[in-house]
Design a protein around this motif. Sequence first.
Motif, PDB file in Angstrom:
ATOM      1  N   THR A  28       0.660  -1.236  -0.093  1.00  0.00           N
ATOM      2  CA  THR A  28       0.121  -0.119   0.035  1.00  0.00           C
ATOM      3  C   THR A  28       0.842   1.389   0.112  1.00  0.00           C
ATOM      4  OG1 THR A  28      -1.755  -1.226   1.257  1.00  0.00           O
ATOM      5  CG2 THR A  28      -1.870   1.221   1.262  1.00  0.00           C
ATOM      6  N   SER A  31       2.455   1.730  -3.604  1.00  0.00           N
ATOM      7  CA  SER A  31       1.140   2.019  -4.604  1.00  0.00           C
ATOM      8  C   SER A  31       0.680   3.142  -4.391  1.00  0.00           C
ATOM      9  CB  SER A  31       0.345   0.670  -4.809  1.00  0.00           C
ATOM     10  OG  SER A  31      -0.402   0.604  -3.379  1.00  0.00           O
ATOM     11  N   SER A  32       0.619   3.558  -3.301  1.00  0.00           N
ATOM     12  CA  SER A  32      -0.219   4.835  -2.759  1.00  0.00           C
ATOM     13  C   SER A  32       0.666   6.107  -2.765  1.00  0.00           C
ATOM     14  CB  SER A  32      -0.917   4.967  -1.807  1.00  0.00           C
ATOM     15  OG  SER A  32      -1.691   3.679  -1.654  1.00  0.00           O
ATOM     16  N   TYR A  33       2.138   5.814  -2.477  1.00  0.00           N
ATOM     17  CA  TYR A  33       2.842   7.065  -2.395  1.00  0.00           C
ATOM     18  C   TYR A  33       4.290   6.954  -2.923  1.00  0.00           C
ATOM     19  CZ  TYR A  33       5.922  10.209   0.077  1.00  0.00           C
ATOM     20  OH  TYR A  33       6.829  11.259   0.452  1.00  0.00           O
ATOM     21  N   PHE A  35       5.313   5.052  -5.630  1.00  0.00           N
ATOM     22  CA  PHE A  35       4.973   4.875  -7.160  1.00  0.00           C
ATOM     23  C   PHE A  35       4.496   6.255  -7.613  1.00  0.00           C
ATOM     24  CE2 PHE A  35       2.755   3.819 -11.104  1.00  0.00           C
ATOM     25  CZ  PHE A  35       3.566   3.335 -11.748  1.00  0.00           C
ATOM     26  N   PRO A  36       3.516   6.795  -6.982  1.00  0.00           N
ATOM     27  CA  PRO A  36       3.047   8.097  -7.616  1.00  0.00           C
ATOM     28  C   PRO A  36       4.128   9.326  -7.742  1.00  0.00           C
ATOM     29  CG  PRO A  36       1.365   7.106  -6.241  1.00  0.00           C
ATOM     30  CD  PRO A  36       2.553   6.357  -6.018  1.00  0.00           C
ATOM     31  N   GLN A  37       5.213   9.381  -6.591  1.00  0.00           N
ATOM     32  CA  GLN A  37       5.856  10.173  -6.778  1.00  0.00           C
ATOM     33  C   GLN A  37       7.064   9.893  -7.490  1.00  0.00           C
ATOM     34  OE1 GLN A  37       6.046  12.888  -4.672  1.00  0.00           O
ATOM     35  NE2 GLN A  37       4.065  12.248  -4.043  1.00  0.00           N
ATOM     36  N   SER A  39       6.448   8.607 -10.667  1.00  0.00           N
ATOM     37  CA  SER A  39       5.820   8.295 -12.003  1.00  0.00           C
ATOM     38  C   SER A  39       6.046   9.541 -13.066  1.00  0.00           C
ATOM     39  CB  SER A  39       4.322   8.187 -11.988  1.00  0.00           C
ATOM     40  OG  SER A  39       3.814   7.089 -11.255  1.00  0.00           O
ATOM     41  N   THR A  41       4.645  12.340 -14.880  1.00  0.00           N
ATOM     42  CA  THR A  41       3.601  12.941 -14.883  1.00  0.00           C
ATOM     43  C   THR A  41       3.749  14.087 -16.218  1.00  0.00           C
ATOM     44  OG1 THR A  41       4.246  14.624 -13.597  1.00  0.00           O
ATOM     45  CG2 THR A  41       3.061  12.870 -12.658  1.00  0.00           C
ATOM     46  N   LYS A  44       6.040  16.832 -15.182  1.00  0.00           N
ATOM     47  CA  LYS A  44       7.366  16.458 -15.401  1.00  0.00           C
ATOM     48  C   LYS A  44       7.904  16.400 -16.772  1.00  0.00           C
ATOM     49  CE  LYS A  44       7.650  13.749 -10.886  1.00  0.00           C
ATOM     50  NZ  LYS A  44       8.015  12.420 -10.377  1.00  0.00           N
ATOM     51  N   THR A  59      14.694  16.481  -9.858  1.00  0.00           N
ATOM     52  CA  THR A  59      14.191  15.199  -9.529  1.00  0.00           C
ATOM     53  C   THR A  59      15.139  13.998  -8.924  1.00  0.00           C
ATOM     54  OG1 THR A  59      14.138  14.672 -11.775  1.00  0.00           O
ATOM     55  CG2 THR A  59      12.189  15.784 -10.866  1.00  0.00           C
TER      56      THR A  59
END
Length: 71
Positions: A28, A31-33, A35-37, A39, A41, A44, A59
């Motif tokens: 969790t 996947s919630s913290y 990975f999104p950071q 990714s 975007t 970016k 970065t």
Amino acid sequence: MMAFAMLTFICSVKPKSTWALLKPHFETLVSSYVFPQLSFTPVKEEQWNTDPVEFVRTTVGKYILTVAQVL
């Protein structure tokens, strides 16, 4: 801010007792913290297209400094 959060996370899993508490929630957390950071975007992508050197410095550089401080 992100570098501090990652440093805190890295340091918190070093002690075996803390890892035992985090292990059931690891998927969790990733996947919630994490990975999104990490990714790529649209924001970016725009920074990469505008100024790739600054993108790498802001970065990737903060993660390198964070890991260097931990080690």
